[in-house]
Design a protein around this motif. Structure first.
Motif, mmCIF file in Angstrom:
data_model
loop_
_atom_site.group_PDB
_atom_site.id
_atom_site.type_symbol
_atom_site.label_atom_id
_atom_site.label_comp_id
_atom_site.label_asym_id
_atom_site.label_seq_id
_atom_site.Cartn_x
_atom_site.Cartn_y
_atom_site.Cartn_z
ATOM 1 N N THR A 1 42.259 62.527 53.086
ATOM 2 C CA THR A 1 41.302 62.328 52.066
ATOM 3 C C THR A 1 40.960 60.824 52.144
ATOM 4 O OG1 THR A 1 42.941 63.657 50.736
ATOM 5 C CG2 THR A 1 41.127 62.557 49.715
ATOM 6 N N VAL B 1 37.680 63.219 43.194
ATOM 7 C CA VAL B 1 39.024 62.953 43.376
ATOM 8 C C VAL B 1 40.076 63.928 42.604
ATOM 9 C CG1 VAL B 1 39.315 60.880 41.826
ATOM 10 C CG2 VAL B 1 40.764 61.116 44.086
ATOM 11 N N ARG C 1 37.467 65.309 52.234
ATOM 12 C CA ARG C 1 38.838 65.903 52.826
ATOM 13 C C ARG C 1 38.667 66.697 53.970
ATOM 14 N NH1 ARG C 1 38.236 67.690 47.561
ATOM 15 N NH2 ARG C 1 39.501 66.227 45.935
ATOM 16 N N GLU D 1 45.298 62.507 44.373
ATOM 17 C CA GLU D 1 44.758 61.625 45.238
ATOM 18 C C GLU D 1 44.209 60.165 44.666
ATOM 19 O OE1 GLU D 1 42.280 65.539 47.855
ATOM 20 O OE2 GLU D 1 41.438 64.417 46.004
#
Ligand code: GLP
Length: 242
Positions: free
Chosen positions: A150, A114, A132, A118
């Protein structure tokens, strides 16, 4: 050509039966985008119901975004997608309910750690696994939107689990969001976005960012969608606050 008739023994209220018949005609493409639907009087006669019943059925389909009234001209099958701002539906569902075929062109699909942005949006700890997805969304053969999603790693077995509908894949693992927060903003398409969508750079778009959550409060999605401004109307039902 007739749209159909109502079943004699159906216990559902007549206006709901008529709504279903009209919805079916749109979904089965007996009625197409921009087609005028017959005048109230003709529908009342064809289905053997009152004009009040017809009006109630049409009102319902107008608020669902399937039909649209044009002043002085009549009622038509909506051509722009009238997208509800308050319904937690998926792109695929929005298109199928309008008799259009959803399709995705994949730009990329990946797994990774991440990013700080995000992790803020999804409430994940640094280093957490996310998937993603970057897609161009089509209805029939027309481009409709660009989407960047995401998804936290705990929601899916792998990025390959998503082949067409993301929400279908999430539903299969029991991680389809049940609640979401959305933000809407006007944008002008950047050159590379315009190219993917087949529009001109600077053309208007609707940016909708959705953060979706599971029943237990954990995040299930962070999606940034760029819808074509010439294809969408965003509609919402408002209630008196008193
Ligand atoms: C809409 C939402 C997105 C969501 C998508 C899922 O476009 N704005 O937040 O990710 O639907 O659509 P599908 O299940 O067709 O992939």
């Amino acid at each position: 050509e007739t749209i159909g008739r109502l079943a004699k023994d159906d216990p559902a209220p007549l206006y709901l039966q008529l709504q279903r018949a009209l919805r079916d005609a749109i979904q089965s493409r007996q009625l197409h985008q921009d087609d005028a639907i017959p005048p109230e009087r003709d529908l009342a006669e064809e289905f053997d119901v009152s004009r009040i019943t017809v009006r109630k059925a049409i009102d319902g389909l107008v608020s669902e975004g399937l039909l649209t009234r044009r002043r002085g001209a009549g009622t038509f099958v909506a051509s722009r997608v009238e997208k509800s701002f308050s319904k937690l539906s998926s792109f695929s569902e929005d298109m199928i309910s309008r008799g259009r075929k959803p399709h995705s062109e994949w730009v990329s699909k990946s797994a990774g750690a991440v990013t700080p942005e995000e992790s803020l949006s999804l409430g994940l700890s640094p280093g957490a696994l996310v998937y993603r997805f970057h897609r161009v969304r089509y209805a029939d053969n027309t481009t409709m939107a660009l989407e960047y999603s995401t998804i936290p790693g705990y929601c899916l077995a792998s990025p390959e689990a998503v082949t067409s509908s993301l929400y279908d894949a999430l539903e299969k693992t029991g991680h389809r969001p049940v609640r979401a927060l959305q933000r809407l903003r006007a944008v002008a398409f950047l050159p590379e976005q315009a190219e993917r969508l087949g529009v001109k750079p600077g053309d208007p778009g609707l940016f909708i960012e959705r953060r979706g959550f599971l029943q237990d409060g954990r995040a299930a999605e962070f999606t940034q969608s760029y819808y074509r401004g010439d294809a969408y109307d965003v509609v919402a039902e408002l209630n008196d606050i008193s």
